[in-house]
Design a protein around this motif. Structure first.
Motif, PDB file in Angstrom:
ATOM      1  N   PRO A   1       0.839  -1.203   0.000  1.00 30.34           N
ATOM      2  CA  PRO A   1       0.000   0.000   0.000  1.00 30.34           C
ATOM      3  C   PRO A   1       0.875   1.254   0.000  1.00 30.34           C
ATOM      4  CG  PRO A   1      -0.721  -1.577   1.677  1.00 30.34           C
ATOM      5  CD  PRO A   1       0.589  -2.072   1.171  1.00 30.34           C
ATOM      6  N   ASP A   2       0.383   2.296  -0.624  1.00 31.72           N
ATOM      7  CA  ASP A   2       1.130   3.542  -0.683  1.00 31.72           C
ATOM      8  C   ASP A   2       1.351   4.116   0.710  1.00 31.72           C
ATOM      9  OD1 ASP A   2       1.226   3.435  -3.442  1.00 31.72           O
ATOM     10  OD2 ASP A   2      -0.548   4.719  -3.698  1.00 31.72           O
ATOM     11  N   ALA A   3       2.469   4.794   0.874  1.00 32.61           N
ATOM     12  CA  ALA A   3       2.720   5.528   2.105  1.00 32.61           C
ATOM     13  C   ALA A   3       1.837   6.770   2.148  1.00 32.61           C
ATOM     14  CB  ALA A   3       4.190   5.911   2.193  1.00 32.61           C
ATOM     15  N   ASP A   4       1.651   7.308   3.347  1.00 34.59           N
ATOM     16  CA  ASP A   4       0.859   8.529   3.492  1.00 34.59           C
ATOM     17  C   ASP A   4       1.649   9.776   3.130  1.00 34.59           C
ATOM     18  OD1 ASP A   4      -1.518   7.268   4.477  1.00 34.59           O
ATOM     19  OD2 ASP A   4      -0.488   6.978   6.392  1.00 34.59           O
ATOM     20  N   GLU A   5       2.962   9.713   3.382  1.00 37.62           N
ATOM     21  CA  GLU A   5       3.770  10.916   3.203  1.00 37.62           C
ATOM     22  C   GLU A   5       5.223  10.506   2.987  1.00 37.62           C
ATOM     23  OE1 GLU A   5       4.047  15.251   5.444  1.00 37.62           O
ATOM     24  OE2 GLU A   5       3.652  13.455   6.646  1.00 37.62           O
ATOM     25  N   ARG A   6       5.873  11.110   2.025  1.00 36.55           N
ATOM     26  CA  ARG A   6       7.302  10.906   1.791  1.00 36.55           C
ATOM     27  C   ARG A   6       8.028  12.229   2.043  1.00 36.55           C
ATOM     28  NH1 ARG A   6       9.692   7.699  -3.338  1.00 36.55           N
ATOM     29  NH2 ARG A   6       8.846   6.023  -2.022  1.00 36.55           N
ATOM     30  N   LEU A   7       8.974  12.190   2.969  1.00 34.29           N
ATOM     31  CA  LEU A   7       9.717  13.385   3.330  1.00 34.29           C
ATOM     32  C   LEU A   7      11.219  13.133   3.199  1.00 34.29           C
ATOM     33  CD1 LEU A   7       7.779  14.502   6.545  1.00 34.29           C
ATOM     34  CD2 LEU A   7       7.536  15.414   4.226  1.00 34.29           C
ATOM     35  N   ALA A   8      11.938  14.125   2.710  1.00 31.85           N
ATOM     36  CA  ALA A   8      13.383  14.016   2.539  1.00 31.85           C
ATOM     37  C   ALA A   8      14.092  14.442   3.816  1.00 31.85           C
ATOM     38  CB  ALA A   8      13.851  14.885   1.377  1.00 31.85           C
ATOM     39  N   TYR A   9      15.160  13.722   4.156  1.00 30.83           N
ATOM     40  CA  TYR A   9      16.003  14.130   5.277  1.00 30.83           C
ATOM     41  C   TYR A   9      17.381  14.587   4.795  1.00 30.83           C
ATOM     42  CZ  TYR A   9      18.082   9.443   4.884  1.00 30.83           C
ATOM     43  OH  TYR A   9      18.703   8.303   4.434  1.00 30.83           O
ATOM     44  N   GLY A  10      17.580  14.591   3.484  1.00 30.61           N
ATOM     45  CA  GLY A  10      18.835  15.044   2.886  1.00 30.61           C
ATOM     46  C   GLY A  10      18.606  15.428   1.441  1.00 30.61           C
ATOM     47  N   ASP A  11      19.660  15.823   0.770  1.00 29.41           N
ATOM     48  CA  ASP A  11      19.554  16.308  -0.601  1.00 29.41           C
ATOM     49  C   ASP A  11      19.640  15.200  -1.642  1.00 29.41           C
ATOM     50  OD1 ASP A  11      19.362  18.930   0.308  1.00 29.41           O
ATOM     51  OD2 ASP A  11      21.540  19.217   0.281  1.00 29.41           O
ATOM     52  N   ASP A  12      20.169  14.038  -1.290  1.00 26.06           N
ATOM     53  CA  ASP A  12      20.300  12.949  -2.246  1.00 26.06           C
ATOM     54  C   ASP A  12      18.939  12.310  -2.514  1.00 26.06           C
ATOM     55  OD1 ASP A  12      22.626  11.063  -3.462  1.00 26.06           O
ATOM     56  OD2 ASP A  12      20.922   9.822  -2.850  1.00 26.06           O
ATOM     57  N   ALA A  13      18.760  11.792  -3.709  1.00 27.73           N
ATOM     58  CA  ALA A  13      17.486  11.173  -4.087  1.00 27.73           C
ATOM     59  C   ALA A  13      17.151   9.952  -3.235  1.00 27.73           C
ATOM     60  CB  ALA A  13      17.520  10.777  -5.567  1.00 27.73           C
ATOM     61  N   ASN A  14      18.142   9.373  -2.580  1.00 32.46           N
ATOM     62  CA  ASN A  14      17.911   8.195  -1.747  1.00 32.46           C
ATOM     63  C   ASN A  14      17.837   8.513  -0.263  1.00 32.46           C
ATOM     64  OD1 ASN A  14      18.045   5.814  -3.709  1.00 32.46           O
ATOM     65  ND2 ASN A  14      19.889   6.969  -4.241  1.00 32.46           N
ATOM     66  N   GLN A  15      17.710   9.761   0.072  1.00 26.17           N
ATOM     67  CA  GLN A  15      17.609  10.165   1.480  1.00 26.17           C
ATOM     68  C   GLN A  15      16.187  10.642   1.769  1.00 26.17           C
ATOM     69  OE1 GLN A  15      20.895  13.009   1.328  1.00 26.17           O
ATOM     70  NE2 GLN A  15      22.173  11.639   2.537  1.00 26.17           N
ATOM     71  N   PHE A  16      15.321   9.669   2.024  1.00 29.10           N
ATOM     72  CA  PHE A  16      13.931  10.010   2.327  1.00 29.10           C
ATOM     73  C   PHE A  16      13.315   8.946   3.220  1.00 29.10           C
ATOM     74  CE2 PHE A  16      13.728   7.568  -1.639  1.00 29.10           C
ATOM     75  CZ  PHE A  16      12.724   6.648  -1.381  1.00 29.10           C
ATOM     76  N   VAL A  17      12.171   9.295   3.778  1.00 25.15           N
ATOM     77  CA  VAL A  17      11.426   8.402   4.671  1.00 25.15           C
ATOM     78  C   VAL A  17       9.977   8.372   4.214  1.00 25.15           C
ATOM     79  CG1 VAL A  17      10.702   7.923   7.036  1.00 25.15           C
ATOM     80  CG2 VAL A  17      12.926   8.991   6.618  1.00 25.15           C
ATOM     81  N   ASP A  18       9.423   7.160   4.106  1.00 27.58           N
ATOM     82  CA  ASP A  18       7.991   6.983   3.842  1.00 27.58           C
ATOM     83  C   ASP A  18       7.270   6.799   5.171  1.00 27.58           C
ATOM     84  OD1 ASP A  18       8.211   7.207   1.125  1.00 27.58           O
ATOM     85  OD2 ASP A  18       7.938   5.072   0.694  1.00 27.58           O
ATOM     86  N   PHE A  19       6.421   7.760   5.492  1.00 30.20           N
ATOM     87  CA  PHE A  19       5.662   7.690   6.737  1.00 30.20           C
ATOM     88  C   PHE A  19       4.264   7.127   6.472  1.00 30.20           C
ATOM     89  CE2 PHE A  19       8.768  10.979   7.768  1.00 30.20           C
ATOM     90  CZ  PHE A  19       9.134  10.645   9.067  1.00 30.20           C
TER      91      PHE A  19
END
Length: 243
Positions: free
Chosen positions: A11-29
């Motif tokens: 299922p899709d995440a509710d929110e994707r937020l970046a913790y850095g500038d790289d495309a692989n630095q994010f969190v799916d909440f």
């Protein structure tokens, strides 16, 4: 079931937020819809720290925990084969992402991880004493032993850029089996795990303590598959510090 959890749509995440500038630095909440203040689980996916595997396959794990009443944070990080991945970038990302997720938590946080993600979670238990707990599934809990066993066809060597004799300072810094931690830790490991043998978790617990839960008959993927016969126990043991 089994390895197909790696390709099962989540299922899709509710929110994707970046913790850095790289495309692989994010969190799916994923946010629980249950009333009241809900605790959070921060999860690190596995894949032997390599770019071939991303966080998508961990979406089902996180979605099931969210359905059970927990906020979840599914972490992506730079991996071996990507700019900045491996030593030390992967560890730097793990710490940054965990702090980023904790800042959005309303209640105590447990960090979980599977396989190489289990290594990152155990490493964080030595870096973040404020965590309520760490629960890991099939973890690469001892890097030196993982190197000796040649897990993942040289995954530990690729991650740290050499063996223990070539890069002793990296093993000293990155191996949770040689790092002291006072955070409560639970290691959940299937006895039929052929990817990361249960002996790896046994060695960690002998060296550093923690509670080892051996799931008789479970393999490497059963421990993160919400469809498995062991799922209820995985949830109970992973979140007991939040209940």
């Amino acid at each position: 079931m089994g390895r197909d959890i790696l390709t099962l749509p989540a299922p899709d995440a509710d929110e994707r937020l970046a913790y850095g500038d790289d495309a692989n630095q994010f969190v799916d909440f994923r946010w629980s819809r249950l009333p009241g203040v809900r605790p959070m689980v921060v999860h690190f996916h596995g894949g032997f720290w390599r770019s071939r595997f991303d966080l998508q396959h961990a979406g089902n794990f996180c979605a099931a925990l969210t359905q059970a009443g927990f906020h979840t944070a599914n972490v992506e990080y730079r991996r071996v084969g990507q700019p900045g991945g491996g030593w030390p970038g992967t560890l730097e990302d793990a710490l940054s992402a965990a702090r980023f997720a904790c800042a959005r938590a309303e209640a105590p946080v447990v960090v979980t991880g599977h396989s190489a993600g289990g290594h990152l979670a155990l490493w964080l238990s030595a870096e973040m004493p404020e965590l309520a707990g760490v629960a890991v599934m099939g973890p690469v809990a001892c890097l030196r032993l993982g190197w000796e066993r040649n897990l993942g066809d040289g995954a530990v060597r690729d991650f740290l850029g050499g063996g223990p004799e070539e890069a002793p300072e990296r093993y000293a810094a990155a191996d949770p089996a040689v790092r002291e931690s006072h955070v409560p830790r639970v290691l959940i490991h299937g006895t039929r795990d052929e990817v990361v043998p249960v002996e790896i978790s046994r060695a960690y617990c002998e060296a550093r303590g923690g509670c080892l839960v051996e799931l008789e008959g479970a393999d490497h993927f059963d421990v993160v598959d919400p469809r498995s016969a062991w799922w209820n126990e995985v949830v109970a043991r992973s979140t007991e510090r939040l209940l």
